[in-house]
Motif scaffolding. Structure first.
Motif, PDB file in Angstrom:
ATOM      1  N   VAL A   1      -2.811  -2.648   7.135  1.00 53.06           N
ATOM      2  CA  VAL A   1      -3.886  -2.192   6.253  1.00 53.06           C
ATOM      3  C   VAL A   1      -4.801  -3.365   5.921  1.00 53.06           C
ATOM      4  O   VAL A   1      -4.370  -4.384   5.407  1.00 53.06           O
TER       5      VAL A   1
ATOM      6  N   VAL B   1      -4.223   1.007  -3.282  1.00 48.77           N
ATOM      7  CA  VAL B   1      -5.190   1.732  -2.461  1.00 48.77           C
ATOM      8  C   VAL B   1      -6.316   2.270  -3.331  1.00 48.77           C
ATOM      9  O   VAL B   1      -7.495   2.167  -2.990  1.00 48.77           O
TER      10      VAL B   1
ATOM     11  N   GLY C   1      -5.940   7.925  10.064  1.00 51.04           N
ATOM     12  CA  GLY C   1      -5.367   6.585  10.002  1.00 51.04           C
ATOM     13  C   GLY C   1      -4.688   6.196  11.300  1.00 51.04           C
ATOM     14  O   GLY C   1      -4.813   5.062  11.778  1.00 51.04           O
TER      15      GLY C   1
ATOM     16  N   LEU D   1      -9.297   0.603   4.846  1.00 45.21           N
ATOM     17  CA  LEU D   1      -9.643   0.880   3.452  1.00 45.21           C
ATOM     18  C   LEU D   1     -11.053   1.447   3.347  1.00 45.21           C
ATOM     19  O   LEU D   1     -11.323   2.323   2.520  1.00 45.21           O
TER      20      LEU D   1
ATOM     21  N   PHE E   1       0.818  -1.212   0.000  1.00 46.65           N
ATOM     22  CA  PHE E   1       0.000   0.000   0.000  1.00 46.65           C
ATOM     23  C   PHE E   1       0.855   1.267   0.000  1.00 46.65           C
ATOM     24  O   PHE E   1       0.377   2.331   0.305  1.00 46.65           O
TER      25      PHE E   1
ATOM     26  N   CYS F   1      -4.023   5.513   4.897  1.00 43.82           N
ATOM     27  CA  CYS F   1      -3.410   4.180   4.999  1.00 43.82           C
ATOM     28  C   CYS F   1      -1.974   4.283   5.492  1.00 43.82           C
ATOM     29  O   CYS F   1      -1.526   3.460   6.302  1.00 43.82           O
TER      30      CYS F   1
END
Length: 338
Positions: free
Chosen positions: A70, A10, A208, A75, A4, A60
């Protein structure tokens, strides 16, 4: 930092999640009235339009930088940010009466064609405002249903609500300075901080991290990087708006100058060349920005802010791998041509 660390995975995951979510919403709308389906079609088209998906990517990154993996939850939270951004773009285009967005007609332009009679005077704008409202509502729903434990979700929601408030207040400041007779560089930077730096960089990273259960001490280190990086990102956007290739940027080149958008570049041009306010063509306005030294000053400011951001990044208590990947992303975004 796993697969990612680049936009592709992503981007694909976020678009897939949003498509599934909107498919369910479309089925619900069809039960109410099939005429509602035009809104769902436009929203899905808007989210699939080419874009950098920077906010999902940074969310992320923040999640992994805080030591989490992740997965579906982050997500989905990243998808919520992309849907929120779609709301902001739709709203921004209505306010600015922008004809295009991301290389396609803006949503209010496309929706004007859905009018059931010849009376289309405000139909597209009215429909786009409501479409933006839906995107905002559904963004919150996506985040709430992301599956994080209550304590982490509450921490994430605090960041999300701050983000929503800041981008709205930043948009209002943008309108205020757009209607002032004495635009200054400080005015432009204040708008850039809240409408872009906090919204695009700081809050997504902090979201995040919060959803990963990071302590406040880690979240507090983010603005030192995010604010200068976000402002540099916006100054680059302004440079591209004035001088970029419209085939690459997806919007008419020079239009921001013609419309006297309250950018740092325009404020510096006015300070160095007050007569620029009377110029009428893109070529004249570009010449004023170049010959006055405003464009070169903007490039110097971008370089200064980039150096400040990278110095702050190196001081953040994150793994060397995470630091390296965000440094590469920062340089790529600030030095981009689209």
């Amino acid at each position: 930092m796993s697969e990612f660390n680049q936009p592709g995975p992503v981007d694909e995951a976020v678009i897939s999640l949003l498509s599934d979510f909107l498919a369910t919403r479309r089925q619900e709308a069809a039960v109410l009235d099939e005429r509602l389906l035009v809104l769902h079609a436009e929203l899905e088209s808007a989210i699939r339009a080419p874009g950098k998906r920077l906010r999902p990517l940074l969310a992320c990154w923040g999640h992994q930088a805080a030591g989490a993996t992740v997965g579906r939850g982050i997500l989905q939270a990243a998808a919520a940010l992309e849907l929120l951004h779609t709301f902001a773009l739709i709203q921004d285009d209505v306010i600015d009466q922008a004809p295009t967005r991301r290389g396609r007609p803006a949503s209010h332009v496309r929706l004007a064609g859905a009018a059931q009679s010849g009376r289309r005077d405000r139909f597209g704008e009215s429909a786009a405002i409501l479409l933006g409202d839906l995107a905002l509502i559904w963004s919150g729903q996506l985040l709430v249903e992301s599956g994080f434990p209550p304590e982490r979700l509450q921490a994430g929601l605090r960041v999300y609500h701050e983000l929503c408030a800041e981008v709205t207040l930043g948009q209002y400041l943008d309108i205020v300075v757009s209607h002032t007779d004495r635009l200054t560089e400080d005015d432009a930077l204040r708008v850039n901080r809240y409408k872009t730096a906090c919204y695009t960089v700081q809050r997504p990273i902090q979201l995040g991290m919060a959803l990963a259960g990071a302590p406040a001490s880690l979240l507090d280190t983010v603005p030192g990087f995010a604010v200068p990086a976000g402002i540099a990102f916006q100054l680059r956007d302004d440079q591209l708006g004035a001088f970029g290739d419209s085939e690459l940027t997806g919007k008419p080149s020079g239009q921001d100058l013609l419309e006297r958008k309250p950018t740092w570049l325009w404020a510096r041009t006015l300070r160095l060349r007050p007569d620029a306010a009377r110029l009428e063509t893109v070529s004249e306005l570009r010449a004023a920005a170049l010959e006055s030294g405003a464009a070169a000053a903007a490039e110097a400011e971008i370089s200064r802010l980039e150096a400040e951001a990278l110095a702050a990044l190196r001081a953040m208590p994150v793994a060397p791998e995470a630091e390296s990947e965000l440094e590469q992303l920062t340089e790529r975004l600030i030095r981009r041509n689209s």
